[in-house]
Design a protein around this motif. Structure first.
Motif, PDB file in Angstrom:
ATOM      1  N   GLU A 154       4.841   1.732   0.038  1.00 50.87           N
ATOM      2  CA  GLU A 154       3.878   2.608  -0.655  1.00 50.87           C
ATOM      3  C   GLU A 154       4.228   4.067  -0.341  1.00 50.87           C
ATOM      4  OE1 GLU A 154      -0.808   2.234  -1.069  1.00 50.87           O
ATOM      5  OE2 GLU A 154      -0.299   3.361   0.740  1.00 50.87           O
ATOM      6  N   ARG A 193      -8.843   3.240  -6.560  1.00 48.76           N
ATOM      7  CA  ARG A 193      -8.422   2.277  -7.587  1.00 48.76           C
ATOM      8  C   ARG A 193      -9.476   1.220  -7.888  1.00 48.76           C
ATOM      9  NH1 ARG A 193      -6.531   0.909  -2.701  1.00 48.76           N
ATOM     10  NH2 ARG A 193      -5.889  -1.177  -2.074  1.00 48.76           N
ATOM     11  N   GLN A 213     -12.323   3.727   4.402  1.00 50.39           N
ATOM     12  CA  GLN A 213     -11.762   3.684   5.753  1.00 50.39           C
ATOM     13  C   GLN A 213     -11.879   5.050   6.418  1.00 50.39           C
ATOM     14  OE1 GLN A 213      -7.967   1.814   6.375  1.00 50.39           O
ATOM     15  NE2 GLN A 213      -8.269   0.478   4.619  1.00 50.39           N
ATOM     16  N   TYR A 224      -5.250   5.199  -2.962  1.00 47.43           N
ATOM     17  CA  TYR A 224      -6.267   5.830  -2.111  1.00 47.43           C
ATOM     18  C   TYR A 224      -6.137   7.338  -2.259  1.00 47.43           C
ATOM     19  CZ  TYR A 224      -7.506   1.881   1.018  1.00 47.43           C
ATOM     20  OH  TYR A 224      -7.989   0.724   1.561  1.00 47.43           O
ATOM     21  N   TYR A 228     -10.745   7.855   3.859  1.00 43.79           N
ATOM     22  CA  TYR A 228      -9.937   7.330   2.745  1.00 43.79           C
ATOM     23  C   TYR A 228     -10.834   6.617   1.744  1.00 43.79           C
ATOM     24  CZ  TYR A 228      -6.123   7.773   6.118  1.00 43.79           C
ATOM     25  OH  TYR A 228      -5.234   8.244   7.042  1.00 43.79           O
ATOM     26  N   TRP A 245       3.908  -2.026  10.455  1.00 44.57           N
ATOM     27  CA  TRP A 245       4.392  -1.190   9.357  1.00 44.57           C
ATOM     28  C   TRP A 245       4.972   0.060   9.970  1.00 44.57           C
ATOM     29  CZ3 TRP A 245      -0.613  -1.001   5.856  1.00 44.57           C
ATOM     30  CH2 TRP A 245      -0.843  -2.281   5.329  1.00 44.57           C
ATOM     31  N   ARG A 272     -14.204  -2.569  -2.263  1.00 41.10           N
ATOM     32  CA  ARG A 272     -13.240  -2.477  -1.163  1.00 41.10           C
ATOM     33  C   ARG A 272     -13.757  -1.397  -0.222  1.00 41.10           C
ATOM     34  NH1 ARG A 272      -7.736  -3.893  -1.255  1.00 41.10           N
ATOM     35  NH2 ARG A 272      -7.881  -3.983  -3.507  1.00 41.10           N
ATOM     36  N   PHE A 313      -6.254  -0.767  11.657  1.00 42.47           N
ATOM     37  CA  PHE A 313      -4.923  -0.403  12.149  1.00 42.47           C
ATOM     38  C   PHE A 313      -5.060   0.393  13.435  1.00 42.47           C
ATOM     39  CE2 PHE A 313      -4.916   0.067   7.472  1.00 42.47           C
ATOM     40  CZ  PHE A 313      -4.077  -0.988   7.138  1.00 42.47           C
ATOM     41  N   PHE A 372       0.474  -6.799   2.777  1.00 40.72           N
ATOM     42  CA  PHE A 372      -0.814  -6.122   2.619  1.00 40.72           C
ATOM     43  C   PHE A 372      -0.615  -4.615   2.385  1.00 40.72           C
ATOM     44  CE2 PHE A 372      -4.590  -4.410   5.209  1.00 40.72           C
ATOM     45  CZ  PHE A 372      -5.522  -4.594   4.194  1.00 40.72           C
ATOM     46  N   VAL A 373       0.638  -4.187   2.295  1.00 41.24           N
ATOM     47  CA  VAL A 373       0.884  -2.766   2.058  1.00 41.24           C
ATOM     48  C   VAL A 373       0.292  -2.355   0.708  1.00 41.24           C
ATOM     49  CG1 VAL A 373       2.665  -1.025   1.620  1.00 41.24           C
ATOM     50  CG2 VAL A 373       2.927  -2.598   3.540  1.00 41.24           C
ATOM     51  N   ALA A 374       0.507  -3.193  -0.309  1.00 41.37           N
ATOM     52  CA  ALA A 374       0.025  -2.829  -1.640  1.00 41.37           C
ATOM     53  C   ALA A 374      -0.574  -4.060  -2.324  1.00 41.37           C
ATOM     54  CB  ALA A 374       1.169  -2.276  -2.476  1.00 41.37           C
ATOM     55  N   TYR A 413      -2.124   8.421  -2.243  1.00 35.82           N
ATOM     56  CA  TYR A 413      -1.269   7.248  -2.001  1.00 35.82           C
ATOM     57  C   TYR A 413      -0.830   6.679  -3.340  1.00 35.82           C
ATOM     58  CZ  TYR A 413      -2.585   8.049   2.704  1.00 35.82           C
ATOM     59  OH  TYR A 413      -2.728   8.653   3.922  1.00 35.82           O
TER      60      TYR A 413
HETATM   61  N1  TRP Z   1      -3.200  -2.017   1.111  1.00 34.33           N
HETATM   62  C1  TRP Z   1      -4.106  -1.879   2.204  1.00 34.33           C
HETATM   63  C2  TRP Z   1      -5.468  -1.426   1.701  1.00 34.33           C
HETATM   64  O1  TRP Z   1      -5.604  -1.170   0.557  1.00 34.33           O
HETATM   65  C3  TRP Z   1      -3.599  -0.951   3.310  1.00 34.33           C
HETATM   66  C4  TRP Z   1      -3.293   0.441   2.900  1.00 34.33           C
HETATM   67  C5  TRP Z   1      -2.185   0.849   2.215  1.00 34.33           C
HETATM   68  C6  TRP Z   1      -4.063   1.623   3.173  1.00 34.33           C
HETATM   69  N2  TRP Z   1      -2.225   2.208   2.069  1.00 34.33           N
HETATM   70  C7  TRP Z   1      -3.352   2.695   2.624  1.00 34.33           C
HETATM   71  C8  TRP Z   1      -5.269   1.861   3.821  1.00 34.33           C
HETATM   72  C9  TRP Z   1      -3.841   4.001   2.682  1.00 34.33           C
HETATM   73  C10 TRP Z   1      -5.763   3.172   3.882  1.00 34.33           C
HETATM   74  C11 TRP Z   1      -5.054   4.225   3.314  1.00 34.33           C
HETATM   75  O2  TRP Z   1      -6.410  -1.355   2.453  1.00 34.33           O
END
Ligand code: TRP
Length: 413
Positions: free
Chosen positions: A105, A326, A303, A374, A322, A175, A300, A230, A96-98, A390
């Motif tokens: 990332e 994308r 955050q 992000y 955040y 992570w 999406r 998180f 779920f990182v990317a 990011y």
């Molecule tokens: N890929 C996940 C998402 O898009 C987690 C994540 C990766 C993320 N980098 C991030 C969340 C930077 C917030 C900010 O949610």
């Protein structure tokens, strides 16, 4: 349940025992222009690809050759056997990182008074057969690293039973993030999963984690959100180590986001709304919202992150918003323009961002979307405002650009 890749069954616990690292020709000379497509794809590995990206990023961030080489080696050590996985095999699991499941990332944190800091987040347990062993591998990798550099993991140890239950659930187990400061020894952060014991228990898990760290009042200070995403901890040598709580906010508008921060000081509501509108591609003056048509980000979630450093007041000392740019841009050229607008507004030099994008990919920005994943606006009491960008590795896939402003269906979470 996570997808278990049938191609390469392995015991991650055993496999993580340090093996000699072989990732193909890694040119770690300070001036070496290391191409991210130096090798034919069939000969390339996940570790080789991401370590080369990291070396080039370190060079653009002004880190020395020895520091860059040390950080590339640390990345490979943390990736363990997964680093040696050929890139033409599918991603090791559904990390779920990317979006394309690369378990790595990159990001840059900008301030107006200094060169940006380069960071990387990665999933050491990626490729494990299940989430429990993913978590064990992650913990072991963090503890190995901590031993090597004399980093105290006490705060993480205190929370182990909360975030590593025997039958964990959710999109991640652990992570690890590295801030690549000069000197070759990173500042370390860990990201844990509040929903490890089930989504319905996540609020309680976060409350208890905060309480154990001495932040008894902290949970009550948080804004409302749709989901705890998180729980993060700074480990080791930080001036003021933080505990951070990330919340997802579905269908949020700029006006609503403007009031999320529970921190005294820092960017005010108008500034936060303006950041939101710029990154989302909405009318910067908020005219739409004045007309009662305040657009919401419904693909999406946005955050928020609140960070806690002291235990006396129960108040958070940091806030970050955040925006997943994308999902609201047609292509990366558009995403970059928005990031540049924000950097310009804060008097931050955009050159490192431009160089970093060419350090990770040779593709044209308009040929895909998601390279800039992000953009965040961050405030920590007593420190200058930061803008964080990011940057995806895109080791496995480039998301095609959206046609005529309609985000592609794959962007739905
Ligand atoms: N890929 C996940 C998402 O898009 C987690 C994540 C990766 C993320 N980098 C991030 C969340 C930077 C917030 C900010 O949610």
């Amino acid at each position: 349940m996570r997808r278990v890749d049938p191609v390469e069954p392995m015991s991650v616990d055993a496999g993580f025992a340090r093996r000699p690292l072989s990732v193909g020709p890694l040119d770690t000379r300070p001036s070496g222009r290391v191409s991210s497509c130096a090798l034919p794809r069939h000969a390339e590995t996940l570790g080789g690809h991401t370590a080369r990206q990291l070396l080039r990023l370190c060079e653009t961030a002004g880190l020395s050759g020895p520091d860059s080489a040390a950080y590339a080696r640390t990345l490979l050590t943390l990736l363990g056997p997964m680093g040696e996985r050929p890139l033409d095999l599918p991603a090791p699991d559904d990390s779920f990182v990317a979006d394309d499941h690369t378990p790595v990332e990159f990001s840059l944190a900008f301030t107006s008074d200094a060169a940006p800091t380069l960071r990387v987040v990665l999933e050491p347990g990626c490729g494990a057969p299940d989430l429990a062993s993913n978590g064990r591998t992650g913990l072991e990798a963090v503890r190995d690293m901590a031993r090597r550099w004399g980093i105290d993991t006490g705060r993480l140890d205190q929370l182990e039973d909360l975030f590593f239950p025997p039958d964990p659930r959710g999109p991640l187990a652990l992570w690890c993030a590295l801030e690549m400061v000069p000197g070759g020894v990173p500042r370390v952060k860990v990201y844990l999963n509040p929903a490890a014991s089930g989504q319905e228990r996540s609020a309680e898990t976060v409350r208890e984690a905060l309480r154990r760290l001495g932040h008894r009042q902290a949970f009550a200070a948080l804004p409302e959100g749709d989901r705890h995403l998180f729980f993060a901890l700074d480990l080791g040598d930080w001036n003021e180590p933080r505990a951070k709580v990330y919340l997802a906010h579905h269908d949020m508008s700029a006006e609503e986001a403007a009031n999320l921060s529970r921190v005294d000081g820092g960017p005010g509501p108008a500034e936060i709304a303006s950041f939101f509108r710029t990154m989302a591609g909405h009318d910067p003056d908020g005219a739409e919202s004045a007309a009662g048509r305040d657009p919401r980000l419904d693909l999406r979630p946005v955050q928020s992150c609140h960070s806690f450093t002291e235990t006396a007041t129960g108040r958070p000392s940091g806030f970050t918003l955040y925006i997943p740019v994308r999902d609201y841009a047609r292509h990366d050229g558009e995403a970059l323009d928005r990031a540049l607008a924000v950097l310009g507004r804060y008097g931050m030099d955009p050159t490192p961002l431009l160089r970093s994008l060419s350090a990770v990919t040779a593709r044209r920005l308009r040929d895909g979307v998601g390279l800039v994943a992000y953009v965040g606006l961050a405030h920590q009491e007593g420190r200058p405002t930061r803008v964080t960008t990011y940057i995806s590795s895109e080791a496995y896939e480039v998301r095609p650009p959206a046609i005529r402003g309609v985000p592609s269906p794959r962007s739905r979470p």
